[in-house]
Design an enzyme around this catalytic site. Sequence first.
Site, PDB file in Angstrom:
ATOM      1  N   SER A 129      52.232 121.690  45.141  1.00  0.00           N
ATOM      2  CA  SER A 129      51.963 120.292  45.494  1.00  0.00           C
ATOM      3  C   SER A 129      51.342 120.214  46.878  1.00  0.00           C
ATOM      4  O   SER A 129      51.625 121.042  47.754  1.00  0.00           O
ATOM      5  CB  SER A 129      53.274 119.504  45.476  1.00  0.00           C
ATOM      6  OG  SER A 129      53.116 118.236  46.083  1.00  0.00           O
ATOM      7  N   TYR A 154      61.708 117.689  48.094  1.00  0.00           N
ATOM      8  CA  TYR A 154      60.783 118.059  47.027  1.00  0.00           C
ATOM      9  C   TYR A 154      59.761 119.072  47.530  1.00  0.00           C
ATOM     10  O   TYR A 154      59.517 120.107  46.903  1.00  0.00           O
ATOM     11  CB  TYR A 154      60.077 116.820  46.490  1.00  0.00           C
ATOM     12  CG  TYR A 154      58.882 117.129  45.629  1.00  0.00           C
ATOM     13  CD1 TYR A 154      59.037 117.727  44.383  1.00  0.00           C
ATOM     14  CD2 TYR A 154      57.589 116.835  46.061  1.00  0.00           C
ATOM     15  CE1 TYR A 154      57.933 118.027  43.593  1.00  0.00           C
ATOM     16  CE2 TYR A 154      56.481 117.122  45.269  1.00  0.00           C
ATOM     17  CZ  TYR A 154      56.667 117.730  44.042  1.00  0.00           C
ATOM     18  OH  TYR A 154      55.578 118.037  43.268  1.00  0.00           O
TER      19      TYR A 154
END
Length: 361
Positions: A129, A154
């Site tokens: 990501s 995350y």
Amino acid sequence: MGPTVLVTGAAGFIGMHVSRRLLADGHRVVGVDNLNDYYDPALKKARLAQLESAAGFRFVRLDIADAAAVDALFREERPGHVVHLAAQAGVRYALTRPFAYVDSNLMGSTVILEACRHHDVRHLVFASSSSVYGGNFKVPFSEADPVDHPVSFYAATKRANELMAHSYAHLFGLPVTMLRYFTVYGPWGRPDMAIWKFTEGLLAGTPIDVYAGGGLSRDFTFVEDAADATVRLLWQPPVRNGHPGDGSPREGEAGSTGAQAGTDPDPARAGRPDTSWAPFEVYNIGRSDPSTVNELLALLEQRTGARARRRELPMQPGDVVRTCADPSKLRAAAGFEPKVPLAEGLGAFVDWYRGWRERRA
């Protein structure tokens, strides 16, 4: 029919589009998903219905953290290539549900790495990501930039995934390519993302939460462009450079092929020592054309013909000010150029969302 590709998170947003692209190219796809309730499972089932109508698709419902079930599936299907997209997504959800990220992103990804190691997978493409860049203020973000200070849990799990995957590439020679996706959007998107929430609020006439005055910017990437890049890279597994102690020349050293002695052909590694000789690569998947939230909202207002009822809120924990990809490494490796500008992609999403809203009503 082409070789079997196993896609984890096949009922997810990017997973559906990657699977559909592989099926269209004539490959057999084994899709894996646990259909959890992070958001409405009906959307995930509707995505699966799009795939199950195609020849060559098999869906298996299982949790990737279930090592025995995953191993049994790999033994049965013997996939040559794996696209690992299953993950617990979302920055804010981790503030209250961190163990969901541990179970999926850490434990589940370890299970997938072990299965690929023991079942002779030729290439693992693994979702990371843009969140790994944290609060980086240098733009555009390059794969060579330091990524040691995540600002969300995350992001920390996705950076951990990169390190875990590199260790498997180094120790076991498993070719791994990590993809740092930059804010992927489009038809069949996720309800927890801003574009969905904004469109929903505009069409329903309900308030829309806008953080930090709408000045935060993101490098929005249309999902079909992201799927195109993913599939292109799937067929380009990285190769191991020579170990400094094994007598074989490393790429770019005297005696190697395809590079001038003493140079590194990878521009992302320029200016720093490369201490990795593993078959491992990292690529940004983005347009390098960021837009602010205010610009995004204005485009959506034009497309929907509605005026936003804004609810101004401060910047949220885990958010970053901006994201912007340097796509030069991807361009050099795969000849990839994103085709869909933001206004066109938003139009495609709004058109799809109107149809989805009508079906759900």
